[in-house]
Design a protein around this motif. Structure first.
Motif, PDB file in Angstrom:
ATOM      1  N   THR A  10      31.447  46.713 116.565  1.00 39.77           N
ATOM      2  CA  THR A  10      30.982  45.486 117.190  1.00 39.77           C
ATOM      3  C   THR A  10      32.163  44.495 117.371  1.00 39.77           C
TER       4      THR A  10
ATOM      5  N   GLU B 292      28.452  46.257 107.855  1.00 38.30           N
ATOM      6  CA  GLU B 292      27.682  46.514 109.106  1.00 38.30           C
ATOM      7  C   GLU B 292      27.503  45.161 110.161  1.00 38.30           C
ATOM      8  N   ASN B 293      27.296  44.311 109.505  1.00 34.75           N
ATOM      9  CA  ASN B 293      27.111  42.745 110.559  1.00 34.75           C
ATOM     10  C   ASN B 293      28.144  42.027 110.676  1.00 34.75           C
ATOM     11  N   ASP B 294      29.447  42.772 110.637  1.00 35.70           N
ATOM     12  CA  ASP B 294      30.757  42.040 110.966  1.00 35.70           C
ATOM     13  C   ASP B 294      31.099  42.591 112.318  1.00 35.70           C
TER      14      ASP B 294
ATOM     15  N   LYS C  25      29.371  37.057 112.032  1.00 35.09           N
ATOM     16  CA  LYS C  25      28.321  37.511 111.667  1.00 35.09           C
ATOM     17  C   LYS C  25      27.237  37.818 112.696  1.00 35.09           C
ATOM     18  N   VAL C  26      26.879  39.128 113.214  1.00 33.98           N
ATOM     19  CA  VAL C  26      26.163  39.290 114.208  1.00 33.98           C
ATOM     20  C   VAL C  26      24.736  38.682 114.045  1.00 33.98           C
ATOM     21  N   ASP C  27      24.285  38.411 112.708  1.00 33.11           N
ATOM     22  CA  ASP C  27      22.893  38.127 112.489  1.00 33.11           C
ATOM     23  C   ASP C  27      23.006  36.436 112.259  1.00 33.11           C
TER      24      ASP C  27
END
Length: 264
Positions: A247, A30-32, A62-64
């Motif tokens: 993303t 999800e955060n890739d 990583k988006v975070d």
């Protein structure tokens, strides 16, 4: 310029993309996010005796945590290669990945970056890319913005109040324009590399056709005889990513480079 050199303490292992290619690919988390960038150069770069006009880089991030980037590793420690392929209509290049053994192990990212070189990346050239099974990545290389000032070989005395003015022919677009000042070579030790701080010598501007480099962006601790500097100017724009990737981005930049002399 930041990150002029990577820490020598990190051991790197070049992995052959063909040797590591898996039968299947792990889905993106999800955060890739997937980043693919293609660079074009006004003068060729030489690798193993071959002249290239372009370079492609790619990685997962990583988006975070924007500092976490690379390619991914299975939970049991097995290396699972993410495949990046870039084509310009004349050649197809599968990017090689550089594995940094201790790069963000907590994020299952084990490779810093994947890279390949292109013989053709001129303005207007259509570039297609594939990430694993997603092949709908497209970008058209932007125009090259040559600087009309300063002229190559120009000399500037910073203490005398000379302004370093960048001038070019604007296109009236929302392209990302970037500039940087840095040492001419990272391979030749000396005061211009070892003693001068180039860390804040870069920035962005709009496509107005003229920009004055701020005085607080000049390198510091220049020796009395001055230093040759590489002035780089680029125009960049985004392309279209595969709709199956939640993303990501594909970005292209054309670089113009001139050498000037900066004196304190």
């Amino acid at each position: 310029m930041s990150n002029i050199a990577r820490p020598a303490a990190i051991a790197a292992l070049c992995l052959s993309a063909a040797a590591c290619a898996p039968d299947e690919y792990r889905p993106l988390a999800e955060n890739d996010a997937v980043q693919i960038t293609v660079y074009g150069f006004d003068a060729p770069i030489v690798r193993d005796g071959v002249e290239y006009r372009g370079e492609a880089e790619a990685y997962i991030w990583k988006v975070d945590d924007g500092s976490a980037f690379g390619v991914r590793e299975n939970g049991d420690g097995e290396y699972l290669h993410d495949t990046f392929v870039v084509s310009n209509g004349l050649e197809e290049v599968q990017l090689r990945c550089i594995r940094w053994e201790d790069s963000h192990p907590e994020d299952e990212l084990v490779a810093s970056i994947c890279r390949g070189y292109l013989k053709q990346a001129e303005p207007g050239r259509a570039i297609r890319a594939r990430f694993n099974d997603f092949d709908g990545w497209e970008i058209v290389m932007p125009e090259l913005s040559e600087l009309t000032s300063p002229e190559p070989g120009s000399e500037f005395s910073l203490s005398s109040g000379n302004e370093l003015v960048l001038s070019w022919a604007p296109l009236g677009t929302d392209d990302r324009m970037e500039w940087s000042l840095g040492p001419v070579s990272l391979d030749d030790p000396g005061p211009c590399l070892d003693d001068v701080s180039w860390d804040s010598s870069d920035g962005r501007t709009d496509d107005s056709g003229s920009f004055v480099v701020p005085t607080d962006s000049y390198p510091t601790d220049l020796p009395a005889e001055g230093c040759q500097a590489s002035l780089r100017f680029s125009r960049g724009r985004r392309g279209t990513i595969d709709p199956g990737v939640k993303t990501g981005s594909i970005f292209a930049e054309q670089f113009y480079e001139a050498r000037i002399t900066l004196k304190p």
